[in-house]
Design a protein around this motif. Sequence first.
Motif, short mmCIF file in Angstrom:
data_model
loop_
_atom_site.label_atom_id
_atom_site.label_comp_id
_atom_site.label_asym_id
_atom_site.label_seq_id
_atom_site.Cartn_x
_atom_site.Cartn_y
_atom_site.Cartn_z
N ASP A 1 2.56 -2.50 -4.85
CA ASP A 1 2.85 -3.80 -4.25
C ASP A 1 2.32 -3.89 -2.83
OD1 ASP A 1 4.12 -4.45 -6.55
OD2 ASP A 1 6.12 -4.62 -5.70
N THR B 1 8.26 -14.38 -9.56
CA THR B 1 8.68 -13.01 -9.31
C THR B 1 8.37 -12.20 -10.56
OG1 THR B 1 10.52 -11.63 -8.50
CG2 THR B 1 11.06 -13.31 -10.15
N SER C 1 3.76 -16.49 -3.40
CA SER C 1 4.50 -15.45 -4.12
C SER C 1 3.68 -14.97 -5.30
CB SER C 1 5.86 -15.98 -4.60
OG SER C 1 5.69 -17.02 -5.54
N GLY D 1 7.63 -5.75 -3.17
CA GLY D 1 8.81 -5.46 -3.95
C GLY D 1 9.34 -4.06 -3.67
N GLY E 1 9.85 -8.79 -3.95
CA GLY E 1 9.89 -9.24 -2.56
C GLY E 1 10.26 -10.71 -2.47
N SER E 2 10.08 -11.44 -3.57
CA SER E 2 10.46 -12.86 -3.59
C SER E 2 11.96 -13.04 -3.38
CB SER E 2 10.04 -13.49 -4.91
OG SER E 2 10.63 -12.81 -6.00
N ILE F 1 5.58 -9.36 2.08
CA ILE F 1 6.85 -8.72 1.77
C ILE F 1 6.75 -8.17 0.35
CG2 ILE F 1 9.35 -9.00 1.58
CD1 ILE F 1 9.09 -11.47 3.39
N CYS G 1 3.98 -14.14 2.38
CA CYS G 1 3.64 -13.76 1.01
C CYS G 1 4.66 -12.76 0.47
CB CYS G 1 2.27 -13.11 0.95
SG CYS G 1 0.96 -14.05 1.76
N SER G 2 5.05 -12.94 -0.78
CA SER G 2 5.90 -11.95 -1.44
C SER G 2 5.18 -11.39 -2.64
CB SER G 2 7.24 -12.57 -1.86
OG SER G 2 7.06 -13.51 -2.90
N LEU H 1 12.38 -13.03 0.31
CA LEU H 1 11.86 -14.29 0.85
C LEU H 1 12.82 -15.44 0.55
CD1 LEU H 1 9.68 -15.90 2.23
CD2 LEU H 1 8.35 -15.86 0.12
#
Length: 320
Positions: free
Chosen positions: A16, A131, A162, A76, A114-115, A74, A109-110, A118
């Motif tokens: 990631d 996600t 994302s 995961g 990571g979403s 960001i 950005c995720s 966010l």
Amino acid sequence: MRKIIFVIPPKVHLLDINGPAHIFYEAKEYGADVELQFISLNNKTEIESSAGLYFNQLVTFNQIELQENDVLFIPGFEFSLISNKTFLESIQPFLDWVTTQYHKGVHICSVCTGSFILAETGLLNQKIATTHWKYFDQFSKKFPYVVLAKDRLFTSSKNIHSSAGVSSGIDLSLFLIEQFFGTKFALDIAKEAVVYFRRSTSDPQLSIFLQYRNHLDQRIHNAQDYLMHNLSKAPTAEELANQVHMSKRNLTRLFKKTVGITIGKYLEKLRVEKAISLLSEGNKVDFVAKQIGFKSPNQVRFILKKHQDILPTEISSLDK
């Protein structure tokens, strides 16, 4: 100089973070004016990844000053932490900082889960996001005001981006590089990184992949692949449906819903890109016609005339 900032949370998933970081590293090597930095979301300067590899000499997030059009990733990390109330409370200063950066015009950005982080900021409310498929139910339940896209590799909405996870972080990175530095530059970076669909700098499918392959329906991916690899055979809708084990009617409906354009329009775009590539290499029009499934050179001239605005100057004349 545009700053590309990568958050390293505890138990981060390596691909990631490493996937997007490598793409932007290659962009820097190719001359993009970017600076890569790695930060922690707390006061720790050493973080252990989920695989046991350590990151160290990290900078604390609040020591970083960002400007408009900088980028923050960001990634995961282990879901046990993401769903831990105590952990989430401990990173509230980081969440507030992310919100501040967004209002400055920073791209947030995720990747993968990571979403969830966010979404904790509230920035995803009323926006489209995605996600990892494994956590759709948990995400929808926890963040009902986010429009969850379950059939997309990545989404983009008002400087919020994302991605579904793992390799889709690379797709998102290439998408951003294309936005910042142009399609040709993105193609070069993808080739350098040996991303599988980036087979050459002139491969006509590349830009189409970027525009129409950010979905998760494998049947439609298979249909797109078949069209790409069989242009010279001019496959019919019936043949295409047989290849992916669907009825013609169902494939036609699902293709339009998933990709956003009809099979015919997608095929036309493939032919145009392929024709431009072959003509740029000095091939004659009659040869190009056969390679893209046409019976005569006049069909090539006709379809390119419809797309005159994208023709390179070196092939504006088709009298070959």
